[in-house]
Design an enzyme around this catalytic site. Structure first.
Site, PDB file in Angstrom:
ATOM      1  N   ARG A  82       0.868  -1.192   0.000  1.00  0.00           N
ATOM      2  CA  ARG A  82       0.000   0.000   0.000  1.00  0.00           C
ATOM      3  C   ARG A  82       0.902   1.239   0.000  1.00  0.00           C
ATOM      4  O   ARG A  82       1.657   1.454   0.957  1.00  0.00           O
ATOM      5  CB  ARG A  82      -0.847  -0.047   1.274  1.00  0.00           C
ATOM      6  CG  ARG A  82      -1.818   1.098   1.465  1.00  0.00           C
ATOM      7  CD  ARG A  82      -2.415   1.032   2.878  1.00  0.00           C
ATOM      8  NE  ARG A  82      -3.106  -0.192   3.185  1.00  0.00           N
ATOM      9  CZ  ARG A  82      -3.294  -0.657   4.437  1.00  0.00           C
ATOM     10  NH1 ARG A  82      -2.851   0.014   5.488  1.00  0.00           N
ATOM     11  NH2 ARG A  82      -3.912  -1.794   4.642  1.00  0.00           N
ATOM     12  N   HIS A 109       2.423  -2.643   5.482  1.00  0.00           N
ATOM     13  CA  HIS A 109       1.869  -2.618   4.109  1.00  0.00           C
ATOM     14  C   HIS A 109       2.694  -1.672   3.237  1.00  0.00           C
ATOM     15  O   HIS A 109       2.928  -1.953   2.066  1.00  0.00           O
ATOM     16  CB  HIS A 109       0.423  -2.117   4.116  1.00  0.00           C
ATOM     17  CG  HIS A 109      -0.588  -3.135   4.550  1.00  0.00           C
ATOM     18  ND1 HIS A 109      -0.956  -4.202   3.764  1.00  0.00           N
ATOM     19  CD2 HIS A 109      -1.329  -3.226   5.681  1.00  0.00           C
ATOM     20  CE1 HIS A 109      -1.886  -4.918   4.399  1.00  0.00           C
ATOM     21  NE2 HIS A 109      -2.126  -4.342   5.567  1.00  0.00           N
ATOM     22  N   ASP A 116      -3.512  -8.436   3.928  1.00  0.00           N
ATOM     23  CA  ASP A 116      -4.812  -8.605   4.572  1.00  0.00           C
ATOM     24  C   ASP A 116      -5.495  -9.738   3.824  1.00  0.00           C
ATOM     25  O   ASP A 116      -5.710  -9.638   2.600  1.00  0.00           O
ATOM     26  CB  ASP A 116      -5.643  -7.317   4.471  1.00  0.00           C
ATOM     27  CG  ASP A 116      -5.052  -6.172   5.273  1.00  0.00           C
ATOM     28  OD1 ASP A 116      -4.353  -6.438   6.264  1.00  0.00           O
ATOM     29  OD2 ASP A 116      -5.286  -5.007   4.899  1.00  0.00           O
ATOM     30  N   GLU A 173      -6.541  -7.483  14.471  1.00  0.00           N
ATOM     31  CA  GLU A 173      -7.200  -7.683  13.166  1.00  0.00           C
ATOM     32  C   GLU A 173      -6.917  -9.103  12.680  1.00  0.00           C
ATOM     33  O   GLU A 173      -5.787  -9.413  12.296  1.00  0.00           O
ATOM     34  CB  GLU A 173      -6.665  -6.658  12.141  1.00  0.00           C
ATOM     35  CG  GLU A 173      -6.953  -5.216  12.518  1.00  0.00           C
ATOM     36  CD  GLU A 173      -6.328  -4.193  11.573  1.00  0.00           C
ATOM     37  OE1 GLU A 173      -5.472  -4.557  10.737  1.00  0.00           O
ATOM     38  OE2 GLU A 173      -6.697  -3.009  11.682  1.00  0.00           O
ATOM     39  N   HIS A 176      -4.911  -9.492   9.226  1.00  0.00           N
ATOM     40  CA  HIS A 176      -3.635  -8.820   8.921  1.00  0.00           C
ATOM     41  C   HIS A 176      -2.428  -9.653   9.368  1.00  0.00           C
ATOM     42  O   HIS A 176      -2.339 -10.070  10.511  1.00  0.00           O
ATOM     43  CB  HIS A 176      -3.623  -7.451   9.618  1.00  0.00           C
ATOM     44  CG  HIS A 176      -2.361  -6.673   9.396  1.00  0.00           C
ATOM     45  ND1 HIS A 176      -2.266  -5.615   8.521  1.00  0.00           N
ATOM     46  CD2 HIS A 176      -1.116  -6.813   9.934  1.00  0.00           C
ATOM     47  CE1 HIS A 176      -1.034  -5.127   8.534  1.00  0.00           C
ATOM     48  NE2 HIS A 176      -0.311  -5.836   9.392  1.00  0.00           N
TER      49      HIS A 176
HETATM   50  C1  LIG Z   1      -6.505  -0.591   7.451  1.00  0.00           C
HETATM   51  C2  LIG Z   1      -6.263  -2.047   7.796  1.00  0.00           C
HETATM   52  N1  LIG Z   1      -6.655  -2.867   6.700  1.00  0.00           N
HETATM   53  C3  LIG Z   1      -4.793  -2.278   8.131  1.00  0.00           C
HETATM   54  O1  LIG Z   1      -4.056  -2.761   7.324  1.00  0.00           O
HETATM   55  N2  LIG Z   1      -4.398  -1.902   9.359  1.00  0.00           N
HETATM   56  C4  LIG Z   1      -3.031  -2.025   9.787  1.00  0.00           C
HETATM   57  C5  LIG Z   1      -2.872  -1.758  11.263  1.00  0.00           C
HETATM   58  C6  LIG Z   1      -2.094  -1.085   9.023  1.00  0.00           C
HETATM   59  O2  LIG Z   1      -2.496   0.002   8.604  1.00  0.00           O
HETATM   60  O3  LIG Z   1      -0.903  -1.456   8.928  1.00  0.00           O
HETATM   61 ZN    ZN Z   2      -3.437  -4.931   7.012  1.00  0.00          ZN
END
Ligand SMILES: C[C@@H](N)C(=O)N[C@H](C)C(=O)O
Ligand code: ZN
Length: 195
Positions: A82, A109, A116, A173, A176
């Site tokens: 990401r 990420h 995820d 989560e 994750h």
């Molecule tokens: C936003 C969620 N899908 C996620 O990935 N959360 C973790 C904590 C992150 O942002 O690394």
């Molecule tokens: Zn995540």
């Protein structure tokens, strides 16, 4: 800095490059939520639904998926690498480091080492994990006591095989996972090219 022949030979550089998971395996199911508006941002923030990760993350993920496949399941991906700018957008909406990593620090990420995920059966049905993806509440945590035996079993199946293959679970989560050897890789803001 520029890679040298010696560190390419011992695999350091090549294992850290960003690659498209699809180039390495056809055995994953994709539901890349941030490439649609069906996510907590309520907007499509990726131009296409590619899953980019560092090569070492891909290698461990493929090994984990092979174990799931032997048991009749497959990994379904909701998110992979990401770019940092997207992390900033997420933080602007949910500025709570329990659920979204603070972009000042950077998420795994953003480092290409987190995914995820959930599990699906051979016909594509998702296993019941007790909450939807990105449910930001106690019910999504591994230690939440109010889940059914079946949900606990499903979460534990995901966790046991992922941890055996080099990933850490994230307590809050269930979806994750962080590659342990990827925690210190640099954050990136590069966006992948879409066809
Ligand atoms: C936003 C969620 N899908 C996620 O990935 N959360 C973790 C904590 C992150 O942002 O690394
Ligand atoms: Zn995540």
């Amino acid at each position: 800095s520029r890679p040298t022949l010696s560190n390419i030979k011992n695999n350091e550089v090549s294992d850290s490059i960003f690659v498209d998971l699809k180039a390495y395996s056809d055995d994953f199911v994709y539901d890349m939520k941030y490439a649609t508006a069906d996510n907590f941002l309520k907007q499509k923030v990726y131009d296409c639904a590619s899953c980019y990760l560092r090569l070492k993350t891909v290698k461990s993920l493929i090994k984990a998926n092979e174990e799931f496949i032997k048991k009749g399941y497959k990994i379904k991906l909701y998110d992979c690498y990401r770019p940092l700018d997207i992390q900033k957008k997420m933080w602007a909406i949910v500025p709570n480091s329990k659920y979204v990593a603070n972009p000042a620090k950077g998420s795994i990420h953003n480092r290409g080492g987190a995914i995820d995920i959930t599990l699906v059966t051979a016909n594509g049905s998702e296993l019941d994990m007790g909450t939807a993806f990105d449910h930001f509440g106690n019910e999504a945590s591994h230690s939440y006591k109010g889940v059914s035996k079946q949900v606990k079993k499903n979460r534990n199946l995901l966790k046991s095989i992922m941890t055996r293959n080099g990933f850490n679970a994230f307590e809050l989560e269930w979806w994750h996972y962080n590659l342990k050897v990827g925690l210190k890789d640099p954050v990136s803001n590069t966006k992948w090219i879409c066809d």
